[in-house]
Scaffold this active site. Sequence first.
Site, PDB file in Angstrom:
ATOM      1  CB  CYS A   9      -5.616   5.252  12.264  1.00 25.10           C
ATOM      2  SG  CYS A   9      -4.428   5.130  10.925  1.00 25.10           S
ATOM      3  CB  CYS A  31      -5.020   2.111  10.225  1.00 26.09           C
ATOM      4  SG  CYS A  31      -3.755   2.999  11.134  1.00 26.09           S
TER       5      CYS A  31
END
Length: 145
Positions: free
Chosen positions: A71, A68
């Site tokens: 993230c 991700c």
Amino acid sequence: MPLIRTCPHCGQKNRVPAERLADTGRCGSFKNELAPLSEPVAVDTTLFDEIVQNARVPVLVDFWAEWCGPCHMAAPEVKQTAANSAGRALVLKVDTEQNPQLAARYNVRGIPNFAVFSSGKLVTQQAGVVGHLQMAHWLDQARSS
Ligand SMILES: [Zn+2]
């Protein structure tokens, strides 16, 4: 299950119970000070439950995954929050790939997803990248709720 903290002075591994993670402790071998936890801790479900249920300070949880991109953008903010709020909050990281049941428990779909717990209760949850000031604000709110 207590968290193992390595003493920065002598390398001794110290077991620290969840309710003491935000306190200044003592290393078991040479009695050096162990500063309150000041970085994010990667947890599995067992350690998550142990810390969230026993912590005496608010707990910020970062649900994330390796693949991700956002993230990774949020990660330095999470780290900053842990450093800024040492002794006043705990910061946990949950890898949603390795702990899908924990992500499911909190209906985590989009990541990063942040949750703040106070006295074992979920008080704030939000998906998407935010800065450390927003994270600090959530923790302040949790402290006064
Ligand atoms: Zn030591």
